[in-house]
Design a protein around this motif. Sequence first.
Motif, PDB file in Angstrom:
ATOM      1  N   ARG A 118      31.544  62.363 -23.461  1.00  0.00           N
ATOM      2  CA  ARG A 118      32.526  61.305 -23.258  1.00  0.00           C
ATOM      3  C   ARG A 118      31.955  60.278 -22.282  1.00  0.00           C
ATOM      4  O   ARG A 118      31.272  60.651 -21.328  1.00  0.00           O
ATOM      5  N   ALA A 119      32.234  59.042 -22.540  1.00  0.00           N
ATOM      6  CA  ALA A 119      31.737  57.979 -21.655  1.00  0.00           C
ATOM      7  C   ALA A 119      32.877  57.059 -21.256  1.00  0.00           C
ATOM      8  O   ALA A 119      33.688  56.668 -22.101  1.00  0.00           O
ATOM      9  N   TYR A 120      32.943  56.738 -19.989  1.00  0.00           N
ATOM     10  CA  TYR A 120      33.898  55.753 -19.482  1.00  0.00           C
ATOM     11  C   TYR A 120      33.104  54.481 -19.151  1.00  0.00           C
ATOM     12  O   TYR A 120      32.068  54.547 -18.456  1.00  0.00           O
ATOM     13  N   VAL A 121      33.565  53.339 -19.651  1.00  0.00           N
ATOM     14  CA  VAL A 121      32.820  52.092 -19.495  1.00  0.00           C
ATOM     15  C   VAL A 121      33.688  51.035 -18.814  1.00  0.00           C
ATOM     16  O   VAL A 121      34.912  51.061 -18.916  1.00  0.00           O
ATOM     17  N   ASP A 122      33.022  50.107 -18.139  1.00  0.00           N
ATOM     18  CA  ASP A 122      33.757  49.010 -17.497  1.00  0.00           C
ATOM     19  C   ASP A 122      32.800  47.863 -17.196  1.00  0.00           C
ATOM     20  O   ASP A 122      31.567  48.038 -17.211  1.00  0.00           O
ATOM     21  N   GLY A 123      33.370  46.695 -16.943  1.00  0.00           N
ATOM     22  CA  GLY A 123      32.600  45.518 -16.559  1.00  0.00           C
ATOM     23  C   GLY A 123      33.187  44.908 -15.308  1.00  0.00           C
ATOM     24  O   GLY A 123      34.334  45.172 -14.938  1.00  0.00           O
ATOM     25  N   SER A 124      32.400  44.063 -14.631  1.00  0.00           N
ATOM     26  CA  SER A 124      32.862  43.459 -13.383  1.00  0.00           C
ATOM     27  C   SER A 124      32.240  42.071 -13.234  1.00  0.00           C
ATOM     28  O   SER A 124      31.143  41.808 -13.741  1.00  0.00           O
ATOM     29  N   PHE A 125      32.958  41.185 -12.553  1.00  0.00           N
ATOM     30  CA  PHE A 125      32.464  39.837 -12.268  1.00  0.00           C
ATOM     31  C   PHE A 125      32.690  39.567 -10.793  1.00  0.00           C
ATOM     32  O   PHE A 125      33.827  39.524 -10.324  1.00  0.00           O
ATOM     33  N   ILE A 126      31.601  39.393 -10.030  1.00  0.00           N
ATOM     34  CA  ILE A 126      31.691  39.193  -8.586  1.00  0.00           C
ATOM     35  C   ILE A 126      30.727  38.088  -8.186  1.00  0.00           C
ATOM     36  O   ILE A 126      29.525  38.170  -8.446  1.00  0.00           O
ATOM     37  N   ASP A 127      31.255  37.055  -7.542  1.00  0.00           N
ATOM     38  CA  ASP A 127      30.423  35.975  -7.004  1.00  0.00           C
ATOM     39  C   ASP A 127      29.454  35.420  -8.037  1.00  0.00           C
ATOM     40  O   ASP A 127      28.263  35.197  -7.764  1.00  0.00           O
ATOM     41  N   GLY A 128      29.948  35.209  -9.249  1.00  0.00           N
ATOM     42  CA  GLY A 128      29.127  34.609 -10.289  1.00  0.00           C
ATOM     43  C   GLY A 128      28.182  35.562 -10.984  1.00  0.00           C
ATOM     44  O   GLY A 128      27.386  35.141 -11.834  1.00  0.00           O
ATOM     45  N   MET A 129      28.246  36.851 -10.664  1.00  0.00           N
ATOM     46  CA  MET A 129      27.365  37.844 -11.273  1.00  0.00           C
ATOM     47  C   MET A 129      28.189  38.811 -12.124  1.00  0.00           C
ATOM     48  O   MET A 129      29.292  39.214 -11.733  1.00  0.00           O
ATOM     49  N   VAL A 130      27.650  39.187 -13.297  1.00  0.00           N
ATOM     50  CA  VAL A 130      28.327  40.104 -14.207  1.00  0.00           C
ATOM     51  C   VAL A 130      27.636  41.461 -14.154  1.00  0.00           C
ATOM     52  O   VAL A 130      26.409  41.552 -14.289  1.00  0.00           O
ATOM     53  N   GLY A 131      28.411  42.512 -13.961  1.00  0.00           N
ATOM     54  CA  GLY A 131      27.855  43.854 -13.916  1.00  0.00           C
ATOM     55  C   GLY A 131      28.470  44.740 -14.972  1.00  0.00           C
ATOM     56  O   GLY A 131      29.581  44.506 -15.441  1.00  0.00           O
ATOM     57  N   TYR A 132      27.732  45.772 -15.377  1.00  0.00           N
ATOM     58  CA  TYR A 132      28.265  46.775 -16.299  1.00  0.00           C
ATOM     59  C   TYR A 132      28.110  48.144 -15.661  1.00  0.00           C
ATOM     60  O   TYR A 132      27.227  48.378 -14.829  1.00  0.00           O
ATOM     61  N   GLY A 133      29.001  49.049 -16.042  1.00  0.00           N
ATOM     62  CA  GLY A 133      28.943  50.396 -15.501  1.00  0.00           C
ATOM     63  C   GLY A 133      29.481  51.413 -16.491  1.00  0.00           C
ATOM     64  O   GLY A 133      30.399  51.112 -17.255  1.00  0.00           O
TER      65      GLY A 133
END
Length: 560
Positions: A118-133
Motif C-alpha cells: 500500500r502506498a500513501y501519496v501527497d504533494g506540497s507547494f512551499i515558497d514556489g517549490m513543488v514537492g512530492y512524497g
Amino acid sequence: MAYICEDELLNIYNSLEPKFESLGIETEVALIRDYLLKVTLSEAGNTLGKLIIDYSPKKGSHKFRRDSDLSEAEFEQILSILGEQLPEKKTDGGHKPNKTGMVPGQGTPMEEVSERYRAYVDGSFIDGMVGYGAVVLDNDTIAAEISGCVDDPEAIGSRQVGGELQAVVEVLEWCKKNSISEIAIFYDFQNIEKWATGKYRTNTPMTQAYKQYIDECRVSITWVKVASHTGVKWNEHADMLAKNGARRLEQASLFDNGPSRALSGWIVYNGSLLTPKFLEQVEWFIRSAKAENIELKPYRNDELGAAIIDGNWHLVMDSGYERPDFVIFWDKDIYLARQLERMGLRLFNSARAIYACDDKLLTHQILAGNQILMPKTIASPLVYPKGRVDEGLFIDKIEKVMSYPVVVKEAYGSFGEQVYLARDREELLALRKRLILVPHLYQEYIKSSYGRDCRLQVVGDKVVAAMLRTSAGDFRANISAGGSMTSFMPPASFINLAIQSARLVRADFAGVDMLFDEDGSPILCEINSNAHMKNIYECTGVDVVEHIIRYIKGKLLEGV
C-alpha cells in the motif's frame, strides 16, 4: 443593481484590506453576490488564490472559507493573520471521515483492499517549490519512503497538484524496480484517480502525460480515497515527506527508529557588526546546533551576494555551496532574506517577520485591530530632501492626540537607542527638525511604566523565559542603557499577549517587550525578531538558543 448585502460585505472587505496590505499581500474583489464575496490574494506578483467571505444577515456575522485555488496551508496562515479559528474540516461532498479516514462513497472501501503493498501519496507547494512524497507499506511495515522536488515549470505552475501526480509516478517506478505487480494507492486529491481512469478530461500536457504513463504501466492499481489532514497516520507521513521534498530536505523519518541524516543549516549575520557582542551570538547558535547533531555554517550577509542574473536568482560567492536544509537569518538584511526565500530556502525567522518587527511603525499597524493594548502612535509623514515642511502644523496634530511628555522613536533602532523623550513643544519641535528625513513615530508616554518594562521570549507558541528590566534614572529600562534585570514570572495576560503578538507578525521566535499600565495590565511596546539572548540567560538561566534550535529541528522533521 446592488446586491442584498453588498454594503455589509464591502465593509468587511475594507476592514481586512489594511491587515493584508501591511503584510505585503495585495487584495482585489473578484466576485460579489447577495451573501458572498470573493477576494483574490496576491503576494509579490504571485496569485495565492481566493478567500471567500460568507455573510449571514440574520446573525449579523461572517465566516471565511477558501476557494479551490487557495491551498489549505495558505488558508490557515490567512486565518491566523485575521485571528480566526479554522472551520471544522469536512471532506468532499460534506461527508465527515470515518475512523479509517475514508470518505463514504469514494474510492475502494478500506475493508476491500487486499493488496499486500500500500502506498500513501501527497504533494506540497512551499515558497514556489513543488514537492512530492510517498510512503510504501509492506503490510504495516515501511518498505520505502519517497520524497523529492519537481522542477518542471508546468508542475510548479499547478502548485501541489504536480507533486501529487509525481508521487504516484514515483511509487509505480518503485514497484517496477522491485517487481511488484499490484499496489493500493491511498490519496486525498481525487483528480489523481479521475485523470488516471479517464473519468476527468486531461486537457493539459502534464495531466495527459500522467494519463499516458498510467495507461502504459503494467502495475495493477487499486485506488483508495482518504480524507486530507484528519490524522490518518500514513497520509500525514506522506504529507510530511512532500513538504520535505518542497524544501529539498533529504528524508528524515519520524517512524524510523534507526539513525537519520544530520540536518545542515546556515546562520546569516551582518558583516559590518563583527564585534564580540554580536559574534558571541553566532557562536552560541553553532554550539547549540552541534549538540542537536546539526551542522550550522556561519555566513556574513556580504558573503552571499544576492544577484539577479539572466532573469534568475543567484548567490555570488567565492566558492560553491551545498544547499542547506534551513537558514537562521540573524540579520535584518531584508533584500537578502527575500532572495534566499525566493530560491526556496526555509528561513527562521522569515523575511516577512523580520521586516514586520524591524519597522516599529509597521509592527503597530499589523497588531492594530486585534484588541491589543498599545500606546497611542502617530507616524511622521514622508518628507523629501529639500522639501518645504511646516513642522509646527504637524506638531499641532500630535498635541491633539497626546500630552507631554511625548516619546519619539526612529522606526529602525535597537537596544533602546534612537528613542527620545520630548518634555514640551520646544523639545518636540527640535527633535522633529532633527529627524525630519528619518522614518520615525510619536508615541504616548506611559507614566505608570517609567523606567520599567519586561521582555518575554517566545519560541513557537510558548514563552520560554521572561525578565523584568528597571532603571532608576531613565524612562527607558534597556540593559544596554544602564538598566538592571531580574527574573520575571509573567501573569497569563502577559503570556497570551506575547504569543498572540509573535503569531501576528509570523515570527518563529521573538523577544516581546511590554510596558505596565496603571492597573498592572500589559501594554505592547515592540517586538524583536533577533533579540539577543545573553542578558536573559544570565538573568533566568534559560538557554533560549537551545529552545530555538530544538524548535527548528522539530519543525523540519515534522515537515511543518
